[in-house]
Design a protein around this motif. Structure first.
Motif, short mmCIF file in Angstrom:
data_model
loop_
_atom_site.label_atom_id
_atom_site.label_comp_id
_atom_site.label_asym_id
_atom_site.label_seq_id
_atom_site.Cartn_x
_atom_site.Cartn_y
_atom_site.Cartn_z
N ILE A 79 0.82 -1.21 0.00
CA ILE A 79 0.00 0.00 0.00
C ILE A 79 0.86 1.26 0.00
O ILE A 79 1.99 1.28 0.47
CB ILE A 79 -0.99 0.04 1.19
CG1 ILE A 79 -0.26 -0.03 2.53
CG2 ILE A 79 -2.03 -1.07 1.06
CD1 ILE A 79 -1.19 0.17 3.73
N ARG A 83 -1.02 6.94 2.89
CA ARG A 83 -2.43 7.37 3.01
C ARG A 83 -3.40 6.51 2.18
O ARG A 83 -4.42 7.00 1.69
CB ARG A 83 -2.61 8.85 2.67
CG ARG A 83 -1.67 9.74 3.45
CD ARG A 83 -2.11 11.16 3.63
NE ARG A 83 -1.05 11.91 4.31
CZ ARG A 83 -0.77 11.82 5.59
NH1 ARG A 83 -1.50 11.03 6.37
NH2 ARG A 83 0.23 12.49 6.13
N ILE A 111 -12.97 -2.45 4.19
CA ILE A 111 -13.28 -3.81 4.63
C ILE A 111 -14.77 -4.04 4.39
O ILE A 111 -15.62 -3.54 5.11
CB ILE A 111 -12.94 -4.01 6.11
CG1 ILE A 111 -11.44 -3.75 6.36
CG2 ILE A 111 -13.32 -5.43 6.56
CD1 ILE A 111 -10.50 -4.71 5.68
N TYR A 162 -0.82 -5.51 9.76
CA TYR A 162 -1.61 -4.29 9.99
C TYR A 162 -0.75 -3.10 10.34
O TYR A 162 -1.19 -1.96 10.20
CB TYR A 162 -2.70 -4.53 11.05
CG TYR A 162 -2.24 -4.36 12.48
CD1 TYR A 162 -1.46 -5.33 13.10
CD2 TYR A 162 -2.57 -3.23 13.22
CE1 TYR A 162 -1.04 -5.19 14.40
CE2 TYR A 162 -2.15 -3.07 14.53
CZ TYR A 162 -1.39 -4.05 15.12
OH TYR A 162 -0.96 -3.90 16.42
N LEU A 163 0.50 -3.34 10.80
CA LEU A 163 1.35 -2.18 11.11
C LEU A 163 1.79 -1.43 9.86
O LEU A 163 2.35 -0.34 9.96
CB LEU A 163 2.55 -2.61 11.97
CG LEU A 163 2.15 -3.01 13.40
CD1 LEU A 163 3.32 -3.59 14.16
CD2 LEU A 163 1.57 -1.80 14.16
N LEU A 206 -0.30 -0.08 8.18
CA LEU A 206 -1.17 1.11 8.32
C LEU A 206 -0.40 2.24 8.97
O LEU A 206 -0.55 3.41 8.62
CB LEU A 206 -2.40 0.78 9.19
CG LEU A 206 -3.37 -0.28 8.68
CD1 LEU A 206 -4.47 -0.49 9.70
CD2 LEU A 206 -3.96 0.14 7.33
N LEU A 207 0.41 1.87 9.96
CA LEU A 207 1.18 2.88 10.69
C LEU A 207 2.28 3.45 9.78
O LEU A 207 2.38 4.67 9.60
CB LEU A 207 1.79 2.23 11.94
CG LEU A 207 2.40 3.13 13.01
CD1 LEU A 207 2.53 2.37 14.32
CD2 LEU A 207 3.76 3.67 12.61
N VAL A 208 3.06 2.56 9.22
CA VAL A 208 4.18 2.98 8.37
C VAL A 208 3.68 3.92 7.27
O VAL A 208 4.32 4.92 6.94
CB VAL A 208 4.86 1.74 7.76
CG1 VAL A 208 5.85 2.14 6.69
CG2 VAL A 208 5.53 0.92 8.86
N ASN A 209 2.51 3.61 6.73
CA ASN A 209 1.98 4.36 5.58
C ASN A 209 0.88 5.35 5.95
O ASN A 209 0.26 5.93 5.06
CB ASN A 209 1.46 3.39 4.53
CG ASN A 209 2.58 2.58 3.92
OD1 ASN A 209 3.45 3.13 3.25
ND2 ASN A 209 2.60 1.29 4.18
N ARG A 210 0.64 5.53 7.24
CA ARG A 210 -0.44 6.44 7.69
C ARG A 210 -1.71 6.11 6.90
O ARG A 210 -2.38 6.99 6.36
CB ARG A 210 -0.11 7.91 7.41
CG ARG A 210 1.09 8.41 8.13
CD ARG A 210 2.39 7.98 7.51
NE ARG A 210 3.36 9.09 7.64
CZ ARG A 210 4.63 8.97 7.45
NH1 ARG A 210 5.14 7.79 7.12
NH2 ARG A 210 5.40 10.02 7.57
N ALA A 211 -1.99 4.83 6.82
CA ALA A 211 -3.11 4.37 6.01
C ALA A 211 -4.30 4.06 6.92
O ALA A 211 -4.18 4.03 8.14
CB ALA A 211 -2.72 3.15 5.21
N ARG A 212 -5.43 3.80 6.28
CA ARG A 212 -6.68 3.67 7.00
C ARG A 212 -7.38 2.39 6.58
O ARG A 212 -7.38 2.04 5.39
CB ARG A 212 -7.55 4.86 6.62
CG ARG A 212 -8.74 5.09 7.49
CD ARG A 212 -9.48 6.29 7.01
NE ARG A 212 -10.12 6.01 5.74
CZ ARG A 212 -10.68 6.94 4.96
NH1 ARG A 212 -10.61 8.21 5.30
NH2 ARG A 212 -11.28 6.61 3.84
N MET A 213 -7.98 1.71 7.51
CA MET A 213 -8.78 0.52 7.22
C MET A 213 -10.16 0.79 7.83
O MET A 213 -10.25 1.11 9.01
CB MET A 213 -8.12 -0.68 7.89
CG MET A 213 -8.77 -2.00 7.65
SD MET A 213 -7.88 -3.32 8.55
CE MET A 213 -6.50 -3.63 7.45
N GLU A 214 -11.18 0.70 6.99
CA GLU A 214 -12.50 1.07 7.48
C GLU A 214 -13.53 0.04 7.05
O GLU A 214 -13.50 -0.43 5.92
CB GLU A 214 -12.89 2.45 6.93
CG GLU A 214 -14.17 3.02 7.52
CD GLU A 214 -14.39 4.48 7.12
OE1 GLU A 214 -14.64 5.30 8.00
OE2 GLU A 214 -14.29 4.78 5.91
#
Lengths: 343, 343
Positions: free
Chosen positions: B242, B245, B250, B269-270, B272-280
């Motif tokens: 990914i 952002r 989901i 899932y981390l 998400l942190l590395v990439n400042r990404a979002r899972m919704e």
């Protein structure tokens, strides 16, 4: 001052750790501080910040910041004093914060982008507070909570690692915003601290009680915002208690950083679907252009006496390897800093 | 028409399945259709929608919708025709869509909230399309992608379950918005279909090739939006690719619905942190007040010939138990519908 008379002790990464970092993963070196050229400065380290994120920087692989190379001085933020300057930006005697590294002296260009030194005011707050509430952990908690967590007055905010540097900030900012705040921390002493000293509404001692039962008791209306510093089982348990449109801020996963087995993913992630909830990762550097806003807000609250900063100081650069491990063993109480020298 | 002359065959939930639903988890009943009172209607089922979400409704426990009770007629959406009416809302002969259930006739109040019947136009699109692109799967894909995925022209959008009802919609909507679209589907036939018939830029056959390699090849610039219908290993693999952002929608986790072991959480899932990404997480019912917007947009594209709907029709109510399993075995090709009767 002739900087070449100064000797610089350093901790360099000798090997990429498997699991917990060992002393043999580090190499201690001593070298003279070199003469500086135009535009350069020498920063004498006073306090270094020890952070869970450091563990990630020791691994190879793509991340939000490049890994520390084998043989390179370990990356660390710190506060220090300018002892030599050929730059208009800083004068000898200025107190600064920036990427000093695990060493006694930092030498380089005053405008070095990765070190990113900026002046701080020792009159405004103690030096160690500039590595805590007014530094990276504080900015992480302040902006991560507000921008990603989007708490509203009356929301129930749960924060893991509640007695840690980021957690303390998150909980106190949430209280300032009118939220109900429930911490999760390890041990009675930490829980008592965040409730009695920091004003959290409750704290769940994950070492001595059930997090699931604690959430039922202390979050009877469910969880609107979860600010997670730990990952693992605690993240999974909180996922079973989230409300519709809950926001989960992924700040870290300290329970997983030294795993030699794969990271435990949140098995209950489908709770995001059921609750139309969101899980978002944050990195503090993204807020760099607004740090001054967070510093001003929290400094004001501290002056008003409604906001507290707490640091746990370990003395002596030579104790760096063992001090770092305190983070992963839950032994620090408040922001962990390493004292390198007196001002 | 005297409705009491009609006999109604039904599939009722007899037992909560462990793993894949078996025929013995169902009870077949036959009962006469009762007389209707003022305000009530009788709907004759023509086609029923078979959806992965049905598996979740068969489990006990809190979810976005209450579980089907033991002994209750299985919940299902469907299209049908009004064969008796004592309501001003519908006239005999009207074609409607709503929560018919797995049975031949639905009887109850015309304004029943949970059944939520509304008139559809057989002239605008075939009946089965009203259970697909112009029904729940279409609305799920359209609004889930646009509102949670927030695709921009030029973004790379990856969708799993690409040849399924929701996936087909997601990919085609993303193409309409100017995105690069890469599907993930099982088997060459499905992959060829989404590329050649639906206009996806590429499709990765997860059954016969490496998803990781496929993402590297077909998403050289990384993934901006991932619309996930399957969960499990595929979610974990996409998380490694990914972009900053990125938005992960989901929608479901069909790979996990029949697990008898705990759900496999996304170990990566981390990212998400590395990439400042979002899972919704998303649930289609949240968009109910805007369904007409999605229907209008996609009906227009279909009329223009730039958007396709494909249904896989199984004939006969008595085949319901086996037809449902086709979803979890990846055997359906396009939206799976069960034909109950001719119009």
């Amino acid at each position: 001052m002739t900087t070449t008379a100064l000797m610089n002790q350093q901790f360099r990464l000798a090997a990429r750790p498997v699991g917990m970092p060992k002393r043999s993963d580090w190499e201690q070196t001593t070298e003279p501080v070199r003469d500086i050229n135009d535009g350069e400065i020498v920063v004498k380290a006073l306090y270094l910040s020890l952070d869970p994120a450091m563990r990630g920087w020791m691994n190879e692989g793509k991340s939000y910041i490049r890994p520390v190379a084998i043989g390179e001085t370990m990356r660390a933020g710190g506060v220090g004093v300018i002892v030599a300057s050929k730059s208009d930006k800083f004068a000898v005697g200025d107190t600064v914060s920036g990427g000093i590294g695990v060493q006694q002296y930092w030498v380089g260009a005053a405008d070095d982008k990765s070190a990113n030194f900026y002046k701080i005011s020792p009159a405004m707050a103690p030096l160690t507070t500039w590595l805590n509430t007014l530094g990276m952990p504080g900015m992480t908690g302040y902006f991560g909570l507000i921008e990603s967590g989007q708490p509203k007055a009356g929301d129930t905010v749960v924060v893991s690692g509640a007695a840690g540097a980021v957690g303390m900030t998150v909980g106190q900012v949430a209280k300032q915003l009118g939220c109900r705040v429930v911490g999760i921390a390890g041990g009675k002493e930490k829980c008592d601290f965040v409730v009695n000293e920091l004003g959290f509404d409750a704290c769940i001692d994950y070492k001595n009680s059930s997090v699931k039962d604690g959430l039922k008791e202390h979050c009877p209306g469910g969880v609107d915002v979860f600010f997670d510093n730990v990952g693992g089982e605690i993240l999974d348990t909180v996922l079973t208690r989230i409300n519709l449109r809950a926001r989960i801020v992924i700040c870290g996963a300290i329970s997983q950083y030294n795993n030699t087995t794969p990271v435990k993913g949140p098995a209950n992630y489908l709770s995001l679907l059921v609750n139309r909830a969101r899980m978002e990762g944050i990195v503090v550097f993204d807020y760099a252009d607004r740090y001054h806003v967070g510093v001003a807000a929290m400094a004001k609250w501290m002056q008003e006496g409604t906001f507290k900063s707490r640091e746990d100081v370990v003395d002596g650069l030579e104790n760096f390897p063992e001090a770092l491990l305190m983070l992963f063993e839950g032994k620090n109480f408040g922001k962990l800093v390493l004292k390198v020298a007196d001002a």
